[in-house]
Motif scaffolding. Structure first.
Motif, mmCIF file in Angstrom:
data_model
loop_
_atom_site.group_PDB
_atom_site.id
_atom_site.type_symbol
_atom_site.label_atom_id
_atom_site.label_comp_id
_atom_site.label_asym_id
_atom_site.label_seq_id
_atom_site.Cartn_x
_atom_site.Cartn_y
_atom_site.Cartn_z
ATOM 1 N N ASP A 1 17.965 1.300 -0.186
ATOM 2 C CA ASP A 1 17.719 0.034 0.511
ATOM 3 C C ASP A 1 16.458 0.116 1.371
ATOM 4 O O ASP A 1 15.678 -0.834 1.441
ATOM 5 N N GLU A 2 16.264 1.261 2.016
ATOM 6 C CA GLU A 2 15.064 1.440 2.840
ATOM 7 C C GLU A 2 13.807 1.399 1.982
ATOM 8 O O GLU A 2 12.787 0.820 2.372
ATOM 9 N N PHE A 3 13.875 2.008 0.793
ATOM 10 C CA PHE A 3 12.719 1.971 -0.106
ATOM 11 C C PHE A 3 12.383 0.540 -0.496
ATOM 12 O O PHE A 3 11.224 0.125 -0.469
ATOM 13 N N MET A 4 13.388 -0.218 -0.884
ATOM 14 C CA MET A 4 13.156 -1.594 -1.312
ATOM 15 C C MET A 4 12.544 -2.433 -0.182
ATOM 16 O O MET A 4 11.692 -3.294 -0.426
ATOM 17 N N ARG A 5 12.967 -2.178 1.037
ATOM 18 C CA ARG A 5 12.423 -2.926 2.176
ATOM 19 C C ARG A 5 10.983 -2.525 2.478
ATOM 20 O O ARG A 5 10.140 -3.374 2.790
ATOM 21 N N THR A 6 10.711 -1.228 2.413
ATOM 22 C CA THR A 6 9.413 -0.736 2.893
ATOM 23 C C THR A 6 8.336 -0.640 1.820
ATOM 24 O O THR A 6 7.154 -0.613 2.146
ATOM 25 N N CYS A 7 8.723 -0.583 0.533
ATOM 26 C CA CYS A 7 7.727 -0.417 -0.530
ATOM 27 C C CYS A 7 6.654 -1.509 -0.523
ATOM 28 O O CYS A 7 5.464 -1.201 -0.583
ATOM 29 N N PRO A 8 7.011 -2.791 -0.441
ATOM 30 C CA PRO A 8 5.961 -3.819 -0.404
ATOM 31 C C PRO A 8 5.017 -3.653 0.779
ATOM 32 O O PRO A 8 3.801 -3.840 0.645
ATOM 33 N N MET B 1 -0.191 -1.741 3.030
ATOM 34 C CA MET B 1 -0.959 -0.790 3.846
ATOM 35 C C MET B 1 -2.059 -0.132 3.017
ATOM 36 O O MET B 1 -3.189 0.035 3.479
ATOM 37 N N LEU B 2 -1.711 0.263 1.790
ATOM 38 C CA LEU B 2 -2.714 0.871 0.910
ATOM 39 C C LEU B 2 -3.871 -0.093 0.671
ATOM 40 O O LEU B 2 -5.051 0.287 0.747
ATOM 41 N N GLN B 3 -3.539 -1.337 0.400
ATOM 42 C CA GLN B 3 -4.571 -2.323 0.107
ATOM 43 C C GLN B 3 -5.409 -2.651 1.339
ATOM 44 O O GLN B 3 -6.619 -2.831 1.236
ATOM 45 N N ARG B 4 -4.774 -2.706 2.509
ATOM 46 C CA ARG B 4 -5.532 -2.959 3.738
ATOM 47 C C ARG B 4 -6.484 -1.813 4.051
ATOM 48 O O ARG B 4 -7.518 -2.004 4.696
ATOM 49 N N SER B 5 -6.139 -0.608 3.577
ATOM 50 C CA SER B 5 -7.014 0.555 3.807
ATOM 51 C C SER B 5 -8.201 0.565 2.854
ATOM 52 O O SER B 5 -9.071 1.443 2.951
ATOM 53 N N GLY B 6 -8.239 -0.394 1.913
ATOM 54 C CA GLY B 6 -9.363 -0.473 0.976
ATOM 55 C C GLY B 6 -9.046 0.015 -0.420
ATOM 56 O O GLY B 6 -9.928 0.024 -1.290
ATOM 57 N N VAL C 1 -9.399 3.678 -6.147
ATOM 58 C CA VAL C 1 -8.582 2.961 -7.126
ATOM 59 C C VAL C 1 -7.306 3.742 -7.416
ATOM 60 O O VAL C 1 -7.352 4.948 -7.674
ATOM 61 N N VAL C 2 -6.172 3.049 -7.370
ATOM 62 C CA VAL C 2 -4.883 3.625 -7.740
ATOM 63 C C VAL C 2 -4.276 2.763 -8.843
ATOM 64 O O VAL C 2 -4.183 1.540 -8.703
#
Length: 274
Positions: free
Chosen positions: A132-139, A144-149, A47-48
């Motif tokens: 800009d890179e953060f805004m693109r990649t954050c979602p 990825m975190l959620q797919r990892s469980g 849990v995060v």
């Protein structure tokens, strides 16, 4: 970030929450948090919980109440300082990834990777390209975190200008709270517009269906704590764990001789009446 001033509909004034009602409800919720903790351990959940929001909005207060009765080996707080020179050369999310939970752990981020969308953006601590890179990649990072469980929850604490100013003044004038006030707090007041625009853009990019922002109205600290903890509990299905019955055995003191009390150094009792 700076205080939050938005066009909100006029709300009916809520009845004052008594200390007794607050303490009773908090005790009830903290009991449920212990049940959640044991369920997380049993099922190996990860849990995060991310806490972001306006300066002096009460994030630390709710984090303290969540962890107060929990095992620090299961539920821990991550509150990172500014990045080191080495960390500045890493992939941006790298310093946060190292603090993610293993199975059976809960991690509470007191400020998080969203520093880039807020203070770093407003204060010029990152370039336009990095932002800009953060805004693109954050979602995608969060997916990825959620797919990892990992179960991911994000809370934004919102506080009005008037209440924030009152809390800042209290921090400045109260010795035990003076450490909470930083030069960044002054900047958050003088750059109110920039911080507000940064928050709006952050929500536009990262308030996703898979990982929404949950806004906590935080002008009333006690209500904010109860509402946030209650929502947290409702967001993670759990069950109470049954414990085995334990009979304490009697202490066997046979053969033990205690050393004289005079040979030990005791902490003075400052509570004694003089």
């Amino acid at each position: 970030m700076a205080s939050e001033e938005q066009d909100k509909p006029t709300k009916k004034k809520k009845a004052k929450l008594s200390n007794e009602a607050y303490e009773n409800k908090l005790a009830e919720l903290q009991t449920e948090l212990v049940k959640l903790q044991e369920w997380v351990k049993l099922k190996g959940l990860k849990v995060v919980v991310v806490f972001e929001g306006r300066d002096a909005a009460g994030k630390g207060g709710v984090i303290k109440r969540i962890t107060e009765k929990l095992n620090p080996r299961v539920c821990r707080i991550v509150a990172l300082d500014k990045p080191t020179e080495r960390e500045r050369t890493q992939w941006y999310f790298q310093r946060y990834v190292s603090h993610l939970p293993a199975a059976g752990e809960i991690v509470l981020f007191d400020r998080s990777w969203y520093n880039r969308a807020g203070v770093e953006r407003v204060m010029g601590f990152c370039s336009d390209e990095q932002y800009d890179e953060f805004m693109r990649t954050c979602p995608e990072f969060e997916r990825m975190l959620q797919r990892s469980g990992i179960i991911l929850l994000k809370y934004w604490f919102s506080v009005s200008d008037e209440v924030q100013e009152k809390r800042f003044s209290e921090r400045i004038n109260t010795p035990m709270k003076r450490w909470k006030f930083s030069p960044m707090d002054l900047e958050s007041r003088s750059r109110w517009k920039e911080y507000s625009e940064a928050k709006d853009k952050m929500f536009a990019y990262t308030d996703t269906k898979e990982s929404p922002w949950w806004v906590v109205e935080a002008d009333n600290k006690k209500r904010a704590r109860l509402n946030c903890i209650s929502h947290l509990l409702s967001s993670i299905p759990y069950e109470a764990i049954s414990y085995d019955t334990i009979d304490l055995p009697e202490i066997n003191k046979e053969g033990y001789v205690r050393v004289p009390l005079e040979s030990q150094s005791f902490v003075p009792d400052v509570t004694e009446e003089r």
